[in-house]
Design a protein around this motif. Structure first.
Motif, PDB file in Angstrom:
ATOM      1  N   ARG A 179       0.859  -1.193   0.000  1.00  0.00           N
ATOM      2  CA  ARG A 179       0.000   0.000   0.000  1.00  0.00           C
ATOM      3  C   ARG A 179       0.887   1.232   0.000  1.00  0.00           C
ATOM      4  O   ARG A 179       1.808   1.356   0.795  1.00  0.00           O
ATOM      5  CB  ARG A 179      -0.906  -0.013   1.236  1.00  0.00           C
ATOM      6  N   GLU A 180       0.592   2.151  -0.924  1.00  0.00           N
ATOM      7  CA  GLU A 180       1.398   3.361  -1.042  1.00  0.00           C
ATOM      8  C   GLU A 180       0.533   4.617  -0.927  1.00  0.00           C
ATOM      9  O   GLU A 180      -0.540   4.690  -1.517  1.00  0.00           O
ATOM     10  CB  GLU A 180       2.154   3.375  -2.367  1.00  0.00           C
ATOM     11  N   THR A 181       1.013   5.570  -0.155  1.00  0.00           N
ATOM     12  CA  THR A 181       0.355   6.868  -0.022  1.00  0.00           C
ATOM     13  C   THR A 181       1.285   7.910  -0.626  1.00  0.00           C
ATOM     14  O   THR A 181       2.463   7.986  -0.251  1.00  0.00           O
ATOM     15  CB  THR A 181       0.090   7.203   1.459  1.00  0.00           C
ATOM     16  N   VAL A 182       0.773   8.689  -1.568  1.00  0.00           N
ATOM     17  CA  VAL A 182       1.603   9.648  -2.295  1.00  0.00           C
ATOM     18  C   VAL A 182       1.133  11.061  -1.984  1.00  0.00           C
ATOM     19  O   VAL A 182      -0.070  11.348  -1.972  1.00  0.00           O
ATOM     20  CB  VAL A 182       1.512   9.406  -3.817  1.00  0.00           C
ATOM     21  N   SER A 183       2.084  11.948  -1.721  1.00  0.00           N
ATOM     22  CA  SER A 183       1.732  13.341  -1.470  1.00  0.00           C
ATOM     23  C   SER A 183       2.829  14.252  -1.991  1.00  0.00           C
ATOM     24  O   SER A 183       3.994  13.845  -2.101  1.00  0.00           O
ATOM     25  CB  SER A 183       1.511  13.588   0.034  1.00  0.00           C
ATOM     26  N   ALA A 184       2.457  15.484  -2.309  1.00  0.00           N
ATOM     27  CA  ALA A 184       3.423  16.516  -2.693  1.00  0.00           C
ATOM     28  C   ALA A 184       3.499  17.503  -1.534  1.00  0.00           C
ATOM     29  O   ALA A 184       2.471  17.936  -1.011  1.00  0.00           O
ATOM     30  CB  ALA A 184       2.980  17.214  -3.965  1.00  0.00           C
ATOM     31  N   ARG A 185       4.706  17.833  -1.114  1.00  0.00           N
ATOM     32  CA  ARG A 185       4.880  18.708   0.047  1.00  0.00           C
ATOM     33  C   ARG A 185       6.258  19.358  -0.004  1.00  0.00           C
ATOM     34  O   ARG A 185       7.134  18.927  -0.772  1.00  0.00           O
ATOM     35  CB  ARG A 185       4.738  17.903   1.340  1.00  0.00           C
ATOM     36  N   THR A 200      12.012  25.515  -0.680  1.00  0.00           N
ATOM     37  CA  THR A 200      10.707  25.790  -1.287  1.00  0.00           C
ATOM     38  C   THR A 200      10.388  24.836  -2.440  1.00  0.00           C
ATOM     39  O   THR A 200       9.301  24.882  -2.996  1.00  0.00           O
ATOM     40  CB  THR A 200      10.643  27.236  -1.799  1.00  0.00           C
ATOM     41  N   THR A 201      11.335  23.966  -2.805  1.00  0.00           N
ATOM     42  CA  THR A 201      11.108  23.012  -3.890  1.00  0.00           C
ATOM     43  C   THR A 201      10.186  21.888  -3.417  1.00  0.00           C
ATOM     44  O   THR A 201      10.416  21.289  -2.375  1.00  0.00           O
ATOM     45  CB  THR A 201      12.446  22.396  -4.357  1.00  0.00           C
ATOM     46  N   ALA A 202       9.148  21.611  -4.186  1.00  0.00           N
ATOM     47  CA  ALA A 202       8.211  20.544  -3.804  1.00  0.00           C
ATOM     48  C   ALA A 202       8.849  19.179  -4.025  1.00  0.00           C
ATOM     49  O   ALA A 202       9.600  18.968  -4.985  1.00  0.00           O
ATOM     50  CB  ALA A 202       6.935  20.657  -4.620  1.00  0.00           C
ATOM     51  N   VAL A 203       8.579  18.253  -3.111  1.00  0.00           N
ATOM     52  CA  VAL A 203       9.040  16.875  -3.268  1.00  0.00           C
ATOM     53  C   VAL A 203       7.832  15.952  -3.377  1.00  0.00           C
ATOM     54  O   VAL A 203       6.736  16.261  -2.899  1.00  0.00           O
ATOM     55  CB  VAL A 203       9.929  16.423  -2.087  1.00  0.00           C
ATOM     56  N   LEU A 204       8.050  14.813  -4.048  1.00  0.00           N
ATOM     57  CA  LEU A 204       7.051  13.756  -4.109  1.00  0.00           C
ATOM     58  C   LEU A 204       7.403  12.771  -3.002  1.00  0.00           C
ATOM     59  O   LEU A 204       8.466  12.152  -3.030  1.00  0.00           O
ATOM     60  CB  LEU A 204       7.077  13.063  -5.468  1.00  0.00           C
ATOM     61  N   ALA A 205       6.539  12.664  -2.000  1.00  0.00           N
ATOM     62  CA  ALA A 205       6.783  11.789  -0.856  1.00  0.00           C
ATOM     63  C   ALA A 205       5.871  10.570  -0.954  1.00  0.00           C
ATOM     64  O   ALA A 205       4.652  10.703  -1.096  1.00  0.00           O
ATOM     65  CB  ALA A 205       6.520  12.533   0.447  1.00  0.00           C
ATOM     66  N   ILE A 206       6.463   9.387  -0.899  1.00  0.00           N
ATOM     67  CA  ILE A 206       5.716   8.130  -0.997  1.00  0.00           C
ATOM     68  C   ILE A 206       5.937   7.329   0.276  1.00  0.00           C
ATOM     69  O   ILE A 206       7.081   7.028   0.638  1.00  0.00           O
ATOM     70  CB  ILE A 206       6.155   7.303  -2.219  1.00  0.00           C
ATOM     71  N   THR A 207       4.846   7.021   0.976  1.00  0.00           N
ATOM     72  CA  THR A 207       4.912   6.148   2.150  1.00  0.00           C
ATOM     73  C   THR A 207       4.428   4.775   1.717  1.00  0.00           C
ATOM     74  O   THR A 207       3.274   4.620   1.298  1.00  0.00           O
ATOM     75  CB  THR A 207       4.039   6.666   3.301  1.00  0.00           C
ATOM     76  N   ARG A 208       5.296   3.781   1.785  1.00  0.00           N
ATOM     77  CA  ARG A 208       4.978   2.440   1.287  1.00  0.00           C
ATOM     78  C   ARG A 208       4.968   1.447   2.445  1.00  0.00           C
ATOM     79  O   ARG A 208       5.913   1.396   3.231  1.00  0.00           O
ATOM     80  CB  ARG A 208       6.021   2.017   0.250  1.00  0.00           C
TER      81      ARG A 208
END
Length: 247
Positions: A179-185, A200-208
């Motif tokens: 199960r993966e949860t994806v967010s931009a922050r 200030t650069t946005a990252v793609l964060a994935i919690t797996r």
């Protein structure tokens, strides 16, 4: 008598950007020291640093602690394939990624204990994995595995080692569910420092979170990719339609 107005930091950034984009200052080249540049532009060090911050935010310049400011090689995008954490072999091969791993023994606390569904204080192994394109950090992952499930082959020859691995794939035993949860922050200060990106650069964060057939969580992974360095692809299987065919 006419007094010369010192260039503002945006003017300095424009001039350095022009030199970089025209090839006068080449990728990988070290810029003069901040004191030297401030002297050249006849501005304070604070103004000069503001100009460099603009270029760092644009990804043109990176500051390496203890070494100085360098023109950044253009980091190419890779493709993260959801489900098992593999990086698309074609795009990963094009970027020539290498991964530096460091393993540490920790105890489950707070959010980690909840993700892994283990009691607080349970022994875990943490793998800190940072991928590099050349000398520039490309992405990072923190992977947590219950100590009794620790894959010995993933430890390498010591607490810190390098490998040529084109994935942040699941390290634990064969999993039945991922199960993966994806967010931009925005990045945390530690992430910004490790990846050498502007805060200030946005990252793609994935919690797996990966679990076995019995429902036991065998791994929790926190993956972080700067938004301009990765595309994430997830494939959906139409399980309902398949069940209707079987019926």
């Amino acid at each position: 008598m006419t007094q010369t107005v010192p260039p503002r930091h945006h003017d300095i950034a424009d001039d350095l950007r022009r030199q970089i984009t025209t090839g006068r200052i080449k990728p990988g080249e070290r810029l003069p020291s901040e004191a030297e540049l401030a002297g050249q532009y006849k501005v304070s060090t604070a103004t000069l640093r503001s100009a460099l911050a603009v270029l760092q935010g644009e990804g043109l310049v990176e500051k390496i602690h203890g070494k100085g400011n360098f023109v950044r090689h253009r980091l190419r995008k890779i493709m993260y394939v959801g489900g098992w954490g593999t990086l698309d072999p074609w795009t990963a091969a094009e970027t020539a990624l290498r991964v530096i791993d460091r393993a540490a023994e920790i105890e489950a606390r707070g959010h980690l204990a909840a993700l892994l569904r283990v009691p607080t204080g349970s022994p875990l192994t943490e793998f800190l994995s940072i991928s590099y394109q050349g000398e520039s950090p490309h992405s990072l992952a923190r992977i947590y595995i219950p100590r009794d499930l620790e894959p010995t082959e993933a430890l390498g020859d010591g607490p810190s080692y390098a490998r040529s691995e084109d994935s942040f794939a699941v390290l634990g035993p064969l999993s039945a569910e991922v199960r993966e949860t994806v967010s931009a922050r925005p990045p945390t200060p530690d992430e910004a420092s490790t990846l050498r990106i502007n805060p200030t650069t946005a990252v793609l964060a994935i919690t797996r979170v990966a679990a076995d057939t019995a429902g036991r969580v065998v791994e929790a992974a926190l993956l972080v990719f700067p938004g301009d360095r990765v595309d994430a692809v997830f494939t959906t299987h139409h399980v309902i339609a398949e069940r209707q065919k079987q019926a």
